[in-house]
Scaffold this motif. Structure first.
Motif, PDB file in Angstrom:
ATOM      1  N   ALA A 165       0.831  -1.203   0.000  1.00 30.56           N
ATOM      2  CA  ALA A 165       0.000   0.000   0.000  1.00 30.56           C
ATOM      3  C   ALA A 165       0.865   1.252   0.000  1.00 30.56           C
ATOM      4  O   ALA A 165       2.076   1.209   0.236  1.00 30.56           O
ATOM      5  N   LYS A 166       0.238   2.396  -0.247  1.00 30.83           N
ATOM      6  CA  LYS A 166       0.960   3.668  -0.222  1.00 30.83           C
ATOM      7  C   LYS A 166       1.545   3.905   1.166  1.00 30.83           C
ATOM      8  O   LYS A 166       0.974   3.504   2.178  1.00 30.83           O
ATOM      9  N   SER A 167       2.689   4.567   1.198  1.00 29.81           N
ATOM     10  CA  SER A 167       3.379   4.774   2.465  1.00 29.81           C
ATOM     11  C   SER A 167       2.519   5.537   3.468  1.00 29.81           C
ATOM     12  O   SER A 167       2.555   5.259   4.670  1.00 29.81           O
ATOM     13  N   THR A 168       1.710   6.490   2.997  1.00 19.99           N
ATOM     14  CA  THR A 168       0.872   7.253   3.924  1.00 19.99           C
ATOM     15  C   THR A 168      -0.131   6.344   4.627  1.00 19.99           C
ATOM     16  O   THR A 168      -0.417   6.527   5.817  1.00 19.99           O
ATOM     17  N   ASP A 169      -0.678   5.362   3.897  1.00 17.97           N
ATOM     18  CA  ASP A 169      -1.597   4.418   4.523  1.00 17.97           C
ATOM     19  C   ASP A 169      -0.872   3.535   5.530  1.00 17.97           C
ATOM     20  O   ASP A 169      -1.408   3.227   6.603  1.00 17.97           O
ATOM     21  N   LEU A 170       0.340   3.118   5.190  1.00 14.58           N
ATOM     22  CA  LEU A 170       1.120   2.275   6.099  1.00 14.58           C
ATOM     23  C   LEU A 170       1.468   3.028   7.375  1.00 14.58           C
ATOM     24  O   LEU A 170       1.428   2.459   8.467  1.00 14.58           O
ATOM     25  N   ALA A 175       0.779   3.744  13.287  1.00 15.94           N
ATOM     26  CA  ALA A 175       0.313   4.515  14.443  1.00 15.94           C
ATOM     27  C   ALA A 175      -0.806   3.783  15.168  1.00 15.94           C
ATOM     28  O   ALA A 175      -0.815   3.708  16.410  1.00 15.94           O
ATOM     29  N   ARG A 176      -1.759   3.208  14.413  1.00 19.71           N
ATOM     30  CA  ARG A 176      -2.843   2.449  15.050  1.00 19.71           C
ATOM     31  C   ARG A 176      -2.307   1.200  15.736  1.00 19.71           C
ATOM     32  O   ARG A 176      -2.829   0.794  16.786  1.00 19.71           O
ATOM     33  N   LEU A 177      -1.282   0.592  15.156  1.00 18.52           N
ATOM     34  CA  LEU A 177      -0.682  -0.587  15.778  1.00 18.52           C
ATOM     35  C   LEU A 177      -0.156  -0.247  17.169  1.00 18.52           C
ATOM     36  O   LEU A 177      -0.366  -1.002  18.131  1.00 18.52           O
ATOM     37  N   PHE A 178       0.498   0.885  17.294  1.00 16.06           N
ATOM     38  CA  PHE A 178       1.011   1.291  18.605  1.00 16.06           C
ATOM     39  C   PHE A 178      -0.125   1.682  19.545  1.00 16.06           C
ATOM     40  O   PHE A 178      -0.056   1.412  20.750  1.00 16.06           O
ATOM     41  N   LEU A 220       7.609   9.385  11.447  1.00 15.34           N
ATOM     42  CA  LEU A 220       7.902   9.955  12.765  1.00 15.34           C
ATOM     43  C   LEU A 220       6.790  10.907  13.205  1.00 15.34           C
ATOM     44  O   LEU A 220       6.411  10.944  14.379  1.00 15.34           O
ATOM     45  N   GLN A 221       6.267  11.676  12.252  1.00 16.68           N
ATOM     46  CA  GLN A 221       5.170  12.594  12.582  1.00 16.68           C
ATOM     47  C   GLN A 221       3.932  11.831  13.042  1.00 16.68           C
ATOM     48  O   GLN A 221       3.269  12.227  14.012  1.00 16.68           O
ATOM     49  N   GLU A 222       3.598  10.746  12.357  1.00 16.71           N
ATOM     50  CA  GLU A 222       2.446   9.928  12.748  1.00 16.71           C
ATOM     51  C   GLU A 222       2.625   9.389  14.165  1.00 16.71           C
ATOM     52  O   GLU A 222       1.687   9.392  14.973  1.00 16.71           O
ATOM     53  N   LEU A 223       3.820   8.927  14.483  1.00 18.32           N
ATOM     54  CA  LEU A 223       4.074   8.391  15.824  1.00 18.32           C
ATOM     55  C   LEU A 223       3.979   9.485  16.883  1.00 18.32           C
ATOM     56  O   LEU A 223       3.430   9.270  17.973  1.00 18.32           O
ATOM     57  N   ALA A 224       4.526  10.663  16.570  1.00 20.26           N
ATOM     58  CA  ALA A 224       4.467  11.769  17.527  1.00 20.26           C
ATOM     59  C   ALA A 224       3.026  12.201  17.779  1.00 20.26           C
ATOM     60  O   ALA A 224       2.631  12.477  18.924  1.00 20.26           O
ATOM     61  N   GLU A 225       2.218  12.254  16.728  1.00 24.60           N
ATOM     62  CA  GLU A 225       0.817  12.646  16.890  1.00 24.60           C
ATOM     63  C   GLU A 225       0.033  11.574  17.646  1.00 24.60           C
ATOM     64  O   GLU A 225      -0.849  11.895  18.456  1.00 24.60           O
ATOM     65  N   ALA A 226       0.353  10.298  17.384  1.00 24.30           N
ATOM     66  CA  ALA A 226      -0.297   9.224  18.143  1.00 24.30           C
ATOM     67  C   ALA A 226       0.040   9.334  19.626  1.00 24.30           C
ATOM     68  O   ALA A 226      -0.811   9.103  20.494  1.00 24.30           O
ATOM     69  N   ALA A 227       1.288   9.698  19.925  1.00 27.25           N
ATOM     70  CA  ALA A 227       1.681   9.866  21.323  1.00 27.25           C
ATOM     71  C   ALA A 227       0.920  11.018  21.973  1.00 27.25           C
ATOM     72  O   ALA A 227       0.434  10.902  23.107  1.00 27.25           O
ATOM     73  N   ALA A 228       0.774  12.127  21.252  1.00 27.21           N
ATOM     74  CA  ALA A 228       0.105  13.303  21.818  1.00 27.21           C
ATOM     75  C   ALA A 228      -1.366  13.034  22.134  1.00 27.21           C
ATOM     76  O   ALA A 228      -1.916  13.616  23.072  1.00 27.21           O
TER      77      ALA A 228
END
Length: 257
Positions: A165-170, A175-178, A220-228
């Motif tokens: 799949a496209k990287s944005t979807d991955l 992020a949902r996995l975490f 990294l941005q997706e992970l940071a936003e998931a953390a917030a």
């Protein structure tokens, strides 16, 4: 003549460099750890960010080789993760000896829980995503007994790895996995998830020289936003760099930077 060896003794923990994935599970890894004022200040900020109601849960620790970043991460992991329990006891004892109020903050954060589930990544010169998925797989297998929920997360990690799949979807799926991992930790009596990415610069150097440079930044941005937004099931993200983020882009075009 008196020899230096007769006056000083170097503890064995200083004989080699720190490898966070293995050392975080060594009961003696925090013996004799010296918490500096800078380290204590960082520890306070991370603990306060991980507390319920806070949102500052994504951090980058930057400093040159040899200043103790990886050793600090091992100490932090052992304070928060309770894996193994003997390691946490040692880390708390070392913290008690130098800063009792800070020790009390740590104990309040993990009070009544099994602590944070550590997901530890040792950076490699290559894409970040496979290393992240390897770390999730390792955490699921070592921190949880086999169950339907555990197998579902293992299957999702494998599916992400195999996806075209496209990287944005991955990135959104990672992020949902975490987030799902934090939920699993919470249902099993834990506090949350501690994600540490050591040697992040290796992935950034690889990205800066290839076509996937944007992918690494957006991941990294997706992970940071998931953390917030992780709320009562905190996801804490800590990355380690040897130089400032923009230095890895110094040879790129202005648009790429």
């Amino acid at each position: 003549m008196t020899r230096l060896a007769e006056l000083f003794e170097v503890r064995r923990r200083f004989f080699r460099s720190v490898q966070i994935v293995t050392d975080a599970h060594r009961p003696d890894a925090s013996e004799g750890y010296s918490l500096t004022p800078l380290g204590a200040g960082l520890l306070v900020r991370i603990i306060e960010g991980a507390s319920i109601g806070a949102t500052a849960r994504a951090w980058t620790l930057t400093g040159p080789y040899g200043v103790g970043k990886s050793a600090f991460v091992v100490f932090l992991t052992q304070l928060l993760a309770s894996v193994p329990e003997a390691a946490t006891a040692t880390a708390l004892r070392e913290l008690h000896a130098v800063d009792r109020p800070l020790e009390a903050k740590v104990r309040r954060l993990t009070d009544g829980t099994r602590g944070f589930c550590p997901v530890l990544v040792s950076g490699t010169y290559g894409p970040l995503l496979p290393s992240l998925l390897d770390a999730v797989d390792r955490a699921l297998r070592t921190s949880f007994r086999a169950s339907e929920a555990q197998r579902a997360l293992l299957d999702e990690a494998r599916a992400i790895r195999a996806s075209r799949a496209k990287s944005t979807d991955l990135h959104a799926r990672v992020a949902r996995l975490f987030e799902d991992l934090a939920s699993l930790v919470h249902t099993r009596g834990g506090a949350g998830v501690l994600l540490v990415i050591d040697e992040l610069g290796k992935s950034l150097e690889h990205a800066a020289r290839g076509a996937s440079r944007v992918d690494e930044v957006f991941l990294l941005q997706e992970l940071a936003e998931a953390a917030a937004r992780s709320g009562e099931r905190p996801l804490v993200v800590l990355t380690l760099l040897h130089q400032s983020f923009d230095r890895y882009a110094r040879d790129l075009t202005s648009e790429a930077r």
